[in-house]
Design a protein around this motif. Structure first.
Motif, PDB file in Angstrom:
ATOM      1  N   GLU A  55       7.589   7.112   5.962  1.00 54.91           N
ATOM      2  CA  GLU A  55       7.615   5.855   6.687  1.00 54.91           C
ATOM      3  C   GLU A  55       6.604   4.860   6.115  1.00 54.91           C
ATOM      4  O   GLU A  55       5.702   5.218   5.366  1.00 54.91           O
ATOM      5  N   ASP A  56       6.769   3.608   6.499  1.00 53.79           N
ATOM      6  CA  ASP A  56       5.913   2.543   5.987  1.00 53.79           C
ATOM      7  C   ASP A  56       4.434   2.813   6.257  1.00 53.79           C
ATOM      8  O   ASP A  56       3.582   2.524   5.409  1.00 53.79           O
ATOM      9  N   GLU A  57       4.130   3.346   7.429  1.00 53.15           N
ATOM     10  CA  GLU A  57       2.732   3.593   7.786  1.00 53.15           C
ATOM     11  C   GLU A  57       2.094   4.620   6.856  1.00 53.15           C
ATOM     12  O   GLU A  57       0.906   4.524   6.532  1.00 53.15           O
ATOM     13  N   TRP A  58       2.858   5.599   6.439  1.00 50.66           N
ATOM     14  CA  TRP A  58       2.356   6.607   5.497  1.00 50.66           C
ATOM     15  C   TRP A  58       2.077   5.971   4.143  1.00 50.66           C
ATOM     16  O   TRP A  58       1.001   6.149   3.570  1.00 50.66           O
ATOM     17  N   ASN A  59       3.014   5.214   3.630  1.00 50.50           N
ATOM     18  CA  ASN A  59       2.833   4.553   2.343  1.00 50.50           C
ATOM     19  C   ASN A  59       1.655   3.582   2.393  1.00 50.50           C
ATOM     20  O   ASN A  59       0.907   3.424   1.405  1.00 50.50           O
ATOM     21  N   ALA A  60       1.455   2.929   3.540  1.00 55.33           N
ATOM     22  CA  ALA A  60       0.371   1.962   3.678  1.00 55.33           C
ATOM     23  C   ALA A  60      -0.995   2.603   3.499  1.00 55.33           C
ATOM     24  O   ALA A  60      -1.938   1.950   3.027  1.00 55.33           O
ATOM     25  N   GLU A  61      -1.120   3.871   3.846  1.00 58.28           N
ATOM     26  CA  GLU A  61      -2.413   4.544   3.667  1.00 58.28           C
ATOM     27  C   GLU A  61      -2.743   4.723   2.189  1.00 58.28           C
ATOM     28  O   GLU A  61      -3.921   4.713   1.804  1.00 58.28           O
ATOM     29  N   GLN A  62      -1.737   4.875   1.353  1.00 58.34           N
ATOM     30  CA  GLN A  62      -1.986   4.903  -0.096  1.00 58.34           C
ATOM     31  C   GLN A  62      -2.416   3.508  -0.555  1.00 58.34           C
ATOM     32  O   GLN A  62      -3.292   3.357  -1.412  1.00 58.34           O
ATOM     33  N   ASP A  63      -1.812   2.476   0.027  1.00 61.78           N
ATOM     34  CA  ASP A  63      -2.231   1.102  -0.280  1.00 61.78           C
ATOM     35  C   ASP A  63      -3.660   0.851   0.202  1.00 61.78           C
ATOM     36  O   ASP A  63      -4.364   0.005  -0.355  1.00 61.78           O
ATOM     37  N   ARG A  64      -4.091   1.578   1.220  1.00 62.19           N
ATOM     38  CA  ARG A  64      -5.441   1.412   1.760  1.00 62.19           C
ATOM     39  C   ARG A  64      -6.478   2.160   0.908  1.00 62.19           C
ATOM     40  O   ARG A  64      -7.676   1.972   1.090  1.00 62.19           O
ATOM     41  N   GLY A  65      -6.008   3.008   0.010  1.00 58.38           N
ATOM     42  CA  GLY A  65      -6.947   3.688  -0.875  1.00 58.38           C
ATOM     43  C   GLY A  65      -6.835   5.197  -0.919  1.00 58.38           C
ATOM     44  O   GLY A  65      -7.484   5.843  -1.744  1.00 58.38           O
ATOM     45  N   ARG A  66      -6.030   5.789  -0.042  1.00 60.08           N
ATOM     46  CA  ARG A  66      -5.823   7.233  -0.129  1.00 60.08           C
ATOM     47  C   ARG A  66      -5.068   7.545  -1.413  1.00 60.08           C
ATOM     48  O   ARG A  66      -4.164   6.804  -1.806  1.00 60.08           O
ATOM     49  N   THR A  67      -5.427   8.615  -2.086  1.00 58.46           N
ATOM     50  CA  THR A  67      -4.763   8.926  -3.353  1.00 58.46           C
ATOM     51  C   THR A  67      -3.311   9.334  -3.119  1.00 58.46           C
ATOM     52  O   THR A  67      -2.955   9.836  -2.046  1.00 58.46           O
ATOM     53  N   LEU A  68      -2.487   9.127  -4.132  1.00 50.97           N
ATOM     54  CA  LEU A  68      -1.089   9.513  -4.027  1.00 50.97           C
ATOM     55  C   LEU A  68      -0.957  11.015  -3.814  1.00 50.97           C
ATOM     56  O   LEU A  68      -0.124  11.469  -3.024  1.00 50.97           O
ATOM     57  N   ALA A  69      -1.794  11.787  -4.509  1.00 53.27           N
ATOM     58  CA  ALA A  69      -1.738  13.245  -4.390  1.00 53.27           C
ATOM     59  C   ALA A  69      -2.092  13.683  -2.973  1.00 53.27           C
ATOM     60  O   ALA A  69      -1.425  14.547  -2.390  1.00 53.27           O
TER      61      ALA A  69
END
Length: 216
Positions: A55-69
């Protein structure tokens, strides 16, 4: 969706000097469906996956700086039956970045040749943004003056990321136009004093900017 803000009551009172671009939906056409439509070959299943799993909220956390892995591992732990699809998400991210948005990039290039200063303020993973920089030369118009959410560990619509932009480049909101396709981001920018243009698929960006008195 709302239309670009051209209300005369909101017309800028200070001379406009700076143009700040969001990227996704403004100059870049990104959508996970560009990959997953063929992957699933089943729109109903694809939409379920994008709404409930990736979901968008999950992807947004990668945009916030969480690593893709880390983001991928966390979601696989929650939805192990979707591991293959979740791993495919970032493995095929470049397919989701379909192309630039030509009509808006044309406006950007005109602005590059003008007296206005150009800046970027984008919600984008610090790991994937370099690919866009390397493959789309119009980003050179910003001369490196880009604030990337993944690098700052801040994400729009948090006002703090606008504060980073303002402080780093010594900008005054009332002298700056902020362009974004997300209504929430537009709302926050307006509350901070920016002149705004909310873009949709139907927006004539050059017309909207000229209506604000910009000459380029």
């Amino acid at each position: 969706m709302s239309t670009p803000n051209t209300d005369l009551s909101m017309s800028p009172s200070a001379p406009l000097k700076n143009i700040i671009f969001d990227f996704g939906g403004v100059v870049m056409d990104w959508n996970p469906r560009y990959f997953f439509r063929d992957y699933f070959n089943d729109d109903e299943k694809m939409e379920y996956f994008l709404k409930h799993i990736a979901e968008d909220e999950w992807n947004a956390e990668q945009d916030r700086g969480r690593t893709l892995a880390e983001g991928t591992a966390l979601q696989i732990a929650k939805f192990p039956e979707w591991e293959k699809e979740l791993r495919a998400y970032y493995d095929n991210w470049t397919t989701m970045l379909k192309s630039d948005i030509p009509q808006n990039v044309e406006v950007l290039r005109k602005l590059e040749a003008s007296e206005y200063e150009l800046f970027g303020l984008t919600n984008w993973s610090a790991e994937t943004f370099p690919y866009a920089l390397e493959n789309y030369d119009f980003f050179n118009a910003f001369k490196g003056r880009i604030v990337v959410s993944g690098s700052e560990k801040l994400i729009k619509p948090d006002p703090k990321i606008w504060e980073v932009l303002l402080e780093r480049y010594e900008l005054i909101p009332q002298e700056s136009v902020f362009i974004d396709d997300n209504p929430k981001n537009i709302e926050v920018a307006e509350s901070l004093g920016f002149v705004t243009v909310h873009t949709t698929e139907d927006t004539d960006l050059e017309k909207e900017l000229r209506s604000l008195g910009l000459n380029f």
